[in-house]
Every structure is written in C-alpha cells, then in structure tokens.
Design a protein around this motif. Structure first.
Motif, mmCIF file in Angstrom:
data_model
loop_
_atom_site.group_PDB
_atom_site.id
_atom_site.type_symbol
_atom_site.label_atom_id
_atom_site.label_comp_id
_atom_site.label_asym_id
_atom_site.label_seq_id
_atom_site.Cartn_x
_atom_site.Cartn_y
_atom_site.Cartn_z
ATOM 1 N N SER A 76 0.865 -1.179 0.000
ATOM 2 C CA SER A 76 0.000 0.000 0.000
ATOM 3 C C SER A 76 0.895 1.221 0.000
ATOM 4 O O SER A 76 1.844 1.300 0.761
ATOM 5 N N VAL A 77 0.633 2.166 -0.855
ATOM 6 C CA VAL A 77 1.530 3.308 -0.982
ATOM 7 C C VAL A 77 1.008 4.481 -0.159
ATOM 8 O O VAL A 77 -0.104 4.938 -0.350
ATOM 9 N N PHE A 78 1.829 4.924 0.785
ATOM 10 C CA PHE A 78 1.525 6.107 1.574
ATOM 11 C C PHE A 78 2.469 7.218 1.157
ATOM 12 O O PHE A 78 3.648 6.965 0.877
ATOM 13 N N ASP A 79 1.973 8.425 1.141
ATOM 14 C CA ASP A 79 2.855 9.577 0.981
ATOM 15 C C ASP A 79 3.255 10.011 2.381
ATOM 16 O O ASP A 79 2.489 10.673 3.077
ATOM 17 N N VAL A 80 4.442 9.615 2.811
ATOM 18 C CA VAL A 80 4.895 9.975 4.150
ATOM 19 C C VAL A 80 5.908 11.115 4.114
ATOM 20 O O VAL A 80 6.599 11.369 5.097
ATOM 21 N N SER A 81 5.980 11.798 2.974
ATOM 22 C CA SER A 81 6.934 12.898 2.858
ATOM 23 C C SER A 81 6.604 14.046 3.796
ATOM 24 O O SER A 81 7.489 14.823 4.165
ATOM 25 N N ASP A 82 5.339 14.166 4.191
ATOM 26 C CA ASP A 82 4.964 15.240 5.114
ATOM 27 C C ASP A 82 4.709 14.717 6.525
ATOM 28 O O ASP A 82 4.086 15.397 7.336
ATOM 29 N N VAL A 83 5.191 13.506 6.823
ATOM 30 C CA VAL A 83 5.113 12.981 8.184
ATOM 31 C C VAL A 83 6.331 13.455 8.963
ATOM 32 O O VAL A 83 7.472 13.210 8.567
ATOM 33 N N ARG A 84 6.084 14.172 10.048
ATOM 34 C CA ARG A 84 7.187 14.659 10.880
ATOM 35 C C ARG A 84 7.615 13.602 11.880
ATOM 36 O O ARG A 84 8.810 13.344 12.039
ATOM 37 N N ARG A 85 6.639 12.999 12.571
ATOM 38 C CA ARG A 85 6.970 11.994 13.582
ATOM 39 C C ARG A 85 5.915 10.892 13.609
ATOM 40 O O ARG A 85 4.721 11.155 13.411
ATOM 41 N N ILE A 86 6.371 9.674 13.852
ATOM 42 C CA ILE A 86 5.496 8.585 14.259
ATOM 43 C C ILE A 86 5.706 8.411 15.755
ATOM 44 O O ILE A 86 6.842 8.256 16.215
ATOM 45 N N ILE A 87 4.629 8.470 16.509
ATOM 46 C CA ILE A 87 4.722 8.455 17.971
ATOM 47 C C ILE A 87 4.068 7.178 18.491
ATOM 48 O O ILE A 87 2.841 7.026 18.449
ATOM 49 N N LEU A 88 4.892 6.259 18.976
ATOM 50 C CA LEU A 88 4.398 5.015 19.545
ATOM 51 C C LEU A 88 4.073 5.218 21.020
ATOM 52 O O LEU A 88 4.891 5.758 21.776
ATOM 53 N N THR A 89 2.904 4.814 21.434
ATOM 54 C CA THR A 89 2.554 4.911 22.846
ATOM 55 C C THR A 89 2.965 3.629 23.566
ATOM 56 O O THR A 89 2.919 2.537 23.007
ATOM 57 N N ALA A 90 3.371 3.782 24.814
ATOM 58 C CA ALA A 90 3.776 2.651 25.653
ATOM 59 C C ALA A 90 3.121 2.788 27.015
ATOM 60 O O ALA A 90 3.066 3.898 27.568
ATOM 61 N N SER A 91 2.637 1.689 27.544
ATOM 62 C CA SER A 91 2.038 1.746 28.882
ATOM 63 C C SER A 91 3.091 2.102 29.926
ATOM 64 O O SER A 91 2.775 2.675 30.966
ATOM 65 N N GLY A 92 4.349 1.781 29.644
ATOM 66 C CA GLY A 92 5.417 2.014 30.603
ATOM 67 C C GLY A 92 5.692 0.809 31.472
ATOM 68 O O GLY A 92 6.693 0.776 32.197
ATOM 69 N N GLY A 93 4.799 -0.193 31.415
ATOM 70 C CA GLY A 93 4.998 -1.404 32.192
ATOM 71 C C GLY A 93 4.792 -1.186 33.677
ATOM 72 O O GLY A 93 4.431 -0.093 34.132
ATOM 73 N N VAL A 144 8.777 7.561 21.121
ATOM 74 C CA VAL A 144 7.961 6.831 22.084
ATOM 75 C C VAL A 144 7.479 7.796 23.153
ATOM 76 O O VAL A 144 8.213 8.677 23.600
ATOM 77 N N VAL A 145 6.215 7.636 23.566
ATOM 78 C CA VAL A 145 5.672 8.397 24.676
ATOM 79 C C VAL A 145 4.962 7.431 25.619
ATOM 80 O O VAL A 145 4.332 6.460 25.170
ATOM 81 N N ILE A 146 5.108 7.660 26.910
ATOM 82 C CA ILE A 146 4.448 6.806 27.905
ATOM 83 C C ILE A 146 2.990 7.251 28.062
ATOM 84 O O ILE A 146 2.712 8.434 28.243
ATOM 85 N N HIS A 147 2.091 6.272 27.964
ATOM 86 C CA HIS A 147 0.659 6.544 28.075
ATOM 87 C C HIS A 147 0.033 5.382 28.863
ATOM 88 O O HIS A 147 -0.355 4.363 28.285
ATOM 89 N N PRO A 148 -0.032 5.497 30.191
ATOM 90 C CA PRO A 148 -0.413 4.366 31.036
ATOM 91 C C PRO A 148 -1.809 3.799 30.762
ATOM 92 O O PRO A 148 -2.040 2.609 30.981
ATOM 93 N N GLN A 149 -2.745 4.613 30.282
ATOM 94 C CA GLN A 149 -4.116 4.139 30.099
ATOM 95 C C GLN A 149 -4.287 3.226 28.877
ATOM 96 O O GLN A 149 -5.277 2.518 28.777
ATOM 97 N N SER A 150 -3.347 3.252 27.950
ATOM 98 C CA SER A 150 -3.386 2.416 26.739
ATOM 99 C C SER A 150 -4.706 2.567 25.982
ATOM 100 O O SER A 150 -5.280 1.602 25.482
ATOM 101 N N ILE A 151 -5.181 3.795 25.881
ATOM 102 C CA ILE A 151 -6.378 4.112 25.093
ATOM 103 C C ILE A 151 -5.977 4.691 23.741
ATOM 104 O O ILE A 151 -6.521 4.317 22.700
ATOM 105 N N VAL A 152 -5.006 5.613 23.767
ATOM 106 C CA VAL A 152 -4.421 6.118 22.519
ATOM 107 C C VAL A 152 -3.340 5.128 22.111
ATOM 108 O O VAL A 152 -2.343 4.964 22.810
ATOM 109 N N HIS A 153 -3.524 4.462 20.978
ATOM 110 C CA HIS A 153 -2.635 3.351 20.639
ATOM 111 C C HIS A 153 -1.402 3.785 19.860
ATOM 112 O O HIS A 153 -0.411 3.061 19.841
ATOM 113 N N SER A 154 -1.434 4.909 19.223
ATOM 114 C CA SER A 154 -0.268 5.569 18.634
ATOM 115 C C SER A 154 -0.746 6.796 17.866
ATOM 116 O O SER A 154 -1.960 6.976 17.654
ATOM 117 N N MET A 155 0.212 7.619 17.437
ATOM 118 C CA MET A 155 -0.121 8.887 16.792
ATOM 119 C C MET A 155 0.840 9.167 15.644
ATOM 120 O O MET A 155 1.959 8.655 15.624
#
Length: 418
Positions: free
Chosen positions: A191-208, A268-279
């Motif tokens: 699948s082809v995405f145009d990611v040329s205007d993507v600044r950041r991929i932000i993975l959420t982590a519960s933090g354990g 990576v950003v810590i997000h303890p509630q694990s509701i936002v799965h990534s951004m």
C-alpha cells in the motif's frame, strides 16, 4: 462480501485466541482455514474441533499422535518446521496471520509471501530481524504486509487516508528503496503512503509495571512482579519485554520498515491508560491518533478485514467515563532498551537481529532466575558491542548473526553473579 480466508500461525497464544474470537464475532467476513501451534496439541485440537479449519499444524512432531487422538474430524495435518512453511504457503487462503513469538515465524512468513499471500504480522521479530528482506519480497510479489500490533495498526489507520488507491498493487519489478526519499513513497506492504509530510510517528507505551519505580530498586525486581502487566494480558516473553521497554524498542524498528520512515522520526511516549494506541504528527503540526479499548480484537479485525470496516460486538469508547489520559516522556537513562534499539535500527544490517536474539536469551535467563532485571539490557548491550554488523545481509547471514548472538548471550549469562 467475500469472506477472508485466514491461516493463523500461533493459534493457541493470546493473539491466536483473539483471532478466533474475531472469526466467531464476524463469521460472515472471516473464515479460519488453517491453524498452527508449537506444542500445545490438546489446545490446538480443541480449537480445530470448534473452528473446523481445513488444515492443522503442530511444530513439535512428538505431539503429533496426541493431536490426532484429540481431533474429532479429519483435516489435513502438517508437522515440524517444514509443515509450518507448508501450511503457510499451500493451503488455499488469502492471508497468513503470524503470531509466533520469537524468530520461528520468519521462514513461514517468507513462504507465505512467496506464495502470494497477504501477511498480517503480530510477531515483530520478523521485521526487526529481516525487515529489508520481508518488505522487498512483499513488493516484488505484490502482496500486503499488514500490522496487527495495536501500535502499528493505529499508525496504519492514521496514515490510511493517504493511500494512493491507484497504486495499491505495485508491479513485480518494484525496487527496494535505497534512500529516505525513495522510502517515503512506500508504506505498509504494497500500500503506498505519501509519508513525505510525516514529521513523527509516535508510539505509545504503557510504561509497564515499573514506570515509576526508582532505578536503584530495579535489581530487586522479581519475575512475579515483572509478569504483572498493568494493562495487557500477554505471554511471558512479551510481558517481560514490556517491563524492560525492549518491546517498544523492537516496535520502533518495526515501524521504520513498515512505514518507510527514518529511525529519527520514530519516537515513544508513555501513556499508562493504553487508550491512545499511537499517533502520527504531520509537517504542519497536526496530530492524528487512533483510540480504542485495550483489546487486541480491534487491530486483528482491522488487519483481516482491511480495507473494510466491519461492525462487531466489541465495546465502544465512552468518553464520558474516561477519567483522564496521561502522557510522559520515557526515562531513557533508566530504561536503556530504547536507546539500544534506536542504535540497532540506525546501524541496520545484522545488528537488529543481534539485539533481538540477545534479548530473547536474556529474558529466558531472567525468567529462570539466572539473571537480574537490569542484567537483561546489560547483556544485550555487551553482545551488541561485540558484534561486527554485516550491511544488507541475506537471510543466511541474518540467521548466522542470530545464532551467534544467542550463543554469546548464553555465555555472558553463565558469567553473571546475581
């Protein structure tokens, strides 16, 4: 609509069981036609007796007679590592869902791609070890590689509106991208995405379970404490990886290959509630996020039914009941796994495979109480430092690096005095 025919590798694990729930929930859209497990013969037979797939595979050939004895019908039966590749490639299916923990899913994943099957990836080790090979093979065969991890599935959904519908299935002469500019034209599988205007991929982590514990107490962490994840119910290996944050480090490398962005763009950003799965943050500062309850049936269903969204019985979010959503920066100094993973991803070659293999051995040693919690990442770092990475490796070179790293980590583990 036509039902999607799916082969599930790792059927008796948590992802495999969730895939079975999805099939029960939307039987008009999903048909499981093959299931495979490593050694849990009785559980595999029970699942087969309910789902009635055309084919069943048990990797541990000593459990073959137990599997046969517990089956109440006569499917085609495969066995061993060879059987795993055969069920992935020869059974009439549209998609192979790879949910095998560790490196065991790599060969059957490549076999599925070569057979023209779409791949749903829950085993992040496949892309960590051999992301360059897997993505190149998928482009050449014109198949999709779809993410099942909740974080990568979330990114996929955030980027999906940018899919070029006219170019979903590239021709077989597609070339592997050699620069960030070329990669920016490529995304999930074919699948082809145009990611040329993507600044950041932000993975959420519960933090354990130890996200607020002082680092000077890490050496006292017990196996039982580390296995108590605050959000997800997962297998032992991935639960320990979530506690060390190696799981998130592996996901950074996986995102790099899946979405064709540089490692510097994956955070990576810590997000303890694990509701936002990534951004995903775009060049203009806008951020798109994907939210849902912490239930793996959501991403599994979307990977299987994509590009369609299908109604189900899963619970919707009630924003009136969400007390708060918190975010925090990771403690990079206290949890070195993220830095080690970034280094491996930026170096590339065989180093990510070494990181992954050393971590697997270290986690096993910790679970067997032969290693302390901080010694997991200390072992990984030492093995990485001793490795001379091979650039643009073929599969044999990757597997040799994997074997070397396991042996090296095992030797290191024997020298430790807890």
């Amino acid at each position: 609509m036509k039902r999607k025919r799916v082969v599930v590798l790792g059927a008796t694990g948590s992802i495999g069981e969730s895939a079975a729930k999805v099939a029960r929930d939307i039987p008009e859209r999903v048909e499981i036609v093959g299931i495979a497990a490593n050694s849990k013969a009785r559980e595999l037979a029970a699942q087969a007796n309910e789902l009635r797939p055309a084919a069943v595979c048990i990797v541990d050939e000593t459990k073959l007679s137990e599997l046969r004895a517990n089956l109440k019908y006569r499917p085609e039966i495969f066995a061993g590592e060879t059987g795993l590749c055969e069920i992935a490639s020869t059974v009439a299916s549209d998609m192979v869902l790879v949910a095998i923990v560790g490196t065991g899913g790599l060969r059957p994943a490549l076999a599925a791609i070569k057979a023209g099957k779409d791949l749903a990836v829950a085993s992040k080790e496949i892309l960590v070890m051999a992301g360059e090979i897997v993505m190149r093979e998928s482009r050449e065969k014109g198949v999709h590689v779809l993410p099942v991890d909740s974080e990568h599935n979330a990114i996929f959904q955030c980027l999906e509106g940018r899919v070029s519908q006219s170019n979903k299935r590239p021709t077989s002469n597609a070339q592997h991208p050699t620069s960030n500019a070329e990669r920016s034209a490529l995304g999930v599988g074919c699948s082809v995405f145009d990611v040329s205007d993507v600044r950041r991929i932000i993975l959420t982590a519960s933090g354990g379970p130890f996200r607020e514990m002082p680092a000077n107490e890490f050496s006292k962490i017990t196996v039982q404490q580390a296995l108590k994840h605050p959000t997800w119910n997962m297998g032992q290996k991935i639960t320990i990886d979530s506690a060390t944050l190696f799981n998130k480090g592996l996901e950074m490398i996986e995102a790099h290959w899946l979405f064709g962005v540089g490692m510097a763009q994956v955070e990576v950003v810590i997000h303890p509630q694990s509701i936002v799965h990534s951004m995903v943050e775009f060049a203009d500062g806008s951020v798109l996020a994907q939210l849902s309850h912490s239930n793996m049936c959501f991403p599994i269903q979307y990977a299987i039914t994509w590009p369609d969204r299908v109604p189900n019985s899963l619970p919707p979010l009630d924003f009136g009941k969400l007390a708060e959503l918190k975010f925090a920066r990771p403690r990079y100094d206290d949890f070195p796994a993220l830095g080690l993973a970034r280094r491996a991803g930026e170096t590339g070659g065989t180093l990510p495979a070494v990181l992954n293999a050393a971590n697997e051995i270290a986690v096993s040693a910790f679970l067997e109480k032969r290693m302390s919690f901080p010694q997991i990442w200390q072992t990984v770092e030492q093995v990485m430092n001793a490795h001379e990475s091979v650039a643009q490796p073929d599969l044999d070179e990757i597997l040799r690096a994997d074997h070397w790293a396991r042996a090296e980590a095992g030797r290191h583990a024997k020298t430790l005095n807890r």
